[in-house]
Design an enzyme around this catalytic site. Sequence first.
Site, PDB file in Angstrom:
ATOM      1  N   SER A   8      47.510  47.193  42.765  1.00 37.85           N
ATOM      2  CA  SER A   8      48.316  48.134  42.001  1.00 37.85           C
ATOM      3  C   SER A   8      48.322  47.642  40.565  1.00 37.85           C
ATOM      4  O   SER A   8      48.790  46.541  40.285  1.00 37.85           O
ATOM      5  CB  SER A   8      49.741  48.173  42.542  1.00 37.85           C
ATOM      6  OG  SER A   8      50.527  48.955  41.693  1.00 37.85           O
ATOM      7  N   ARG A   9      47.729  48.425  39.662  1.00 36.95           N
ATOM      8  CA  ARG A   9      47.568  47.923  38.291  1.00 36.95           C
ATOM      9  C   ARG A   9      48.796  48.159  37.434  1.00 36.95           C
ATOM     10  O   ARG A   9      48.867  47.711  36.311  1.00 36.95           O
ATOM     11  CB  ARG A   9      46.356  48.584  37.636  1.00 36.95           C
ATOM     12  CG  ARG A   9      45.083  48.283  38.370  1.00 36.95           C
ATOM     13  CD  ARG A   9      43.854  48.707  37.600  1.00 36.95           C
ATOM     14  NE  ARG A   9      42.724  48.656  38.506  1.00 36.95           N
ATOM     15  CZ  ARG A   9      42.213  49.710  39.112  1.00 36.95           C
ATOM     16  NH1 ARG A   9      42.688  50.908  38.849  1.00 36.95           N
ATOM     17  NH2 ARG A   9      41.221  49.586  39.950  1.00 36.95           N
TER      18      ARG A   9
END
Length: 512
Positions: free
Chosen positions: A367-368
């Site tokens: 998850s950036r």
Amino acid sequence: MSLFDILSETLFDPLERARENVDARLEMAEIARILSVGNGVAQVAGFTDLHADELVSFPHGIMGIASNLRQDRIGVIVLGDTDRLRPGDKLRRTGRVVDVPVGAALLGRVVDGLGRPIDGNGPLDTDERQPVERPAPPIMHRAPVDVPLQTGIKAIDAAIPIGRGQRELILGDRQTGKTAIAVDAILNQRDTGVLSIYCAIGQRASAVARVIQDLRKGGALERTIIVVAGGNDAPGLQFVAPYAATTMAEHFMAQGRDVLIVYDDLTRHARAYRELSLLLRRPPGREAYPGDIFYIHSRLLERATHLRDEHGGGSLTALPVVETQAQNISAYIPTNLISITDGQVYLSPELFEKGQLPAIDIGTSVSRVGGKVQLPAFRAVAGNLRLMYSQFEELESFARFGTQLDDETRIKLTRGQRVREILKQREHQHLNVPEQVAALLAATEGLLDDIAPDDVAAAEETVQNAVQKFEPDLCERIGAGADLSQDDRDALIATMRRALHAKEDEKDNGDA
Ligand SMILES: Nc1ncnc2c1ncn2[C@@H]1O[C@H](COP(=O)(O)OP(=O)(O)OP(=O)(O)O)[C@@H](O)[C@H]1O
Ligand SMILES: [Mg+2]
């Protein structure tokens, strides 16, 4: 009475009255005719100045989108059943683009790709309509993602957290639990005020029926809109459905609401578009997809965002689903979507077969954005979960060779196995924040090391019940986003230890 009077009463008066009712205005309507039609597209001719993407209307109330504009003929994407149309049928232009109804009246309803109700509950109680294709909010209207979107799934909230306004791809082979994750994320929004939209594209009717039933059972239907363009629907309808669903979501976002939208799935959306493009004779590119296949998905997902307060302050979180084939995440459509989204949840068929459900491969998932807004309590107990877990997996594959292990390694393995058990979670068993934090803390602190892997699920329930019962204030604070101080941590651990010991004693007495 003279002859004239009689004539005037019987003949002229009615004529006069009829003439008054005639509206003598001239209405211009361009009429064109179908040259050929079939498989979801029609070639038409006769319009003089049709606009690209303009809506045209065929007989039987069927609509179409003007797509390929050429001098001699125009390719139209038909938003309905092409079997009912014949060459020679007339069609007229409408002067507008495709639009759909928006508003609160849609909540709890099942509609098709054009927003027409298909649930048999009567017409929609809304007059407001918005075009399905709209430009994404400009950068200056966007605010950073700063609130987490809890899915209630431990593996995601702890290791791959999602923020409101983020776009997180769910990808995996067929039957790996992709839909289950999306549905759980919707169900978990019960107390969060987040509205949801589930957009089914190209799926079997039975699969959609199951989702609707799950949402109804979980009490989520009244805050959800379901947009369905099934596998049997026209490819044109499958193509517009996600844009239509996004327009419905944007209406709530502009009012300051947080919205979660699921596109299930974009592989089928891409296939519908490929079919249309080939029929419209556009040049095929890689995997026979047309050149603008990246653009159709990027312009859709760019509409997901978190708006600044002066522009409504709402958010639109997108969970697009993509199906991979034989775990090939570097195929064309998956790589496109991976590069458009802010992270991905990868579901592995191998984990699914082993019964490690949900089958989330933590090493391949990322998850950036959401990591920055993860609740502090999660960060305190699961901050290094990803790293720890991947080290454990590496150790485990190494240990399989029968290598002599030192004590430290053995402890790491034991602990890793307990964490793995804790990350298992059944469908529709979404957990609140303190429940998740308790389970993760118990596993990572080694409270479960002496418990056999098969008994971990029962122990998990014990510790979750214990912290809710004995530390209600602390649980409330954790849920509200408070940090986990060392004292809080010690208190939780002590409570959980006591509960586990009590359970152990109970079991011993029972055995005796
Ligand atoms: N966490 C879970 N625990 C138990 N069963 C699960 C879990 N997640 C999914 N399943 C089961 O696995 C099966 C496949 O799930 P699901 O339909 O969500 O997969 P999918 O990837 O969306 O499939 P498709 O490719 O057909 O769309 C379903 O029968 C579902 O009940
Ligand atoms: Mg599915």
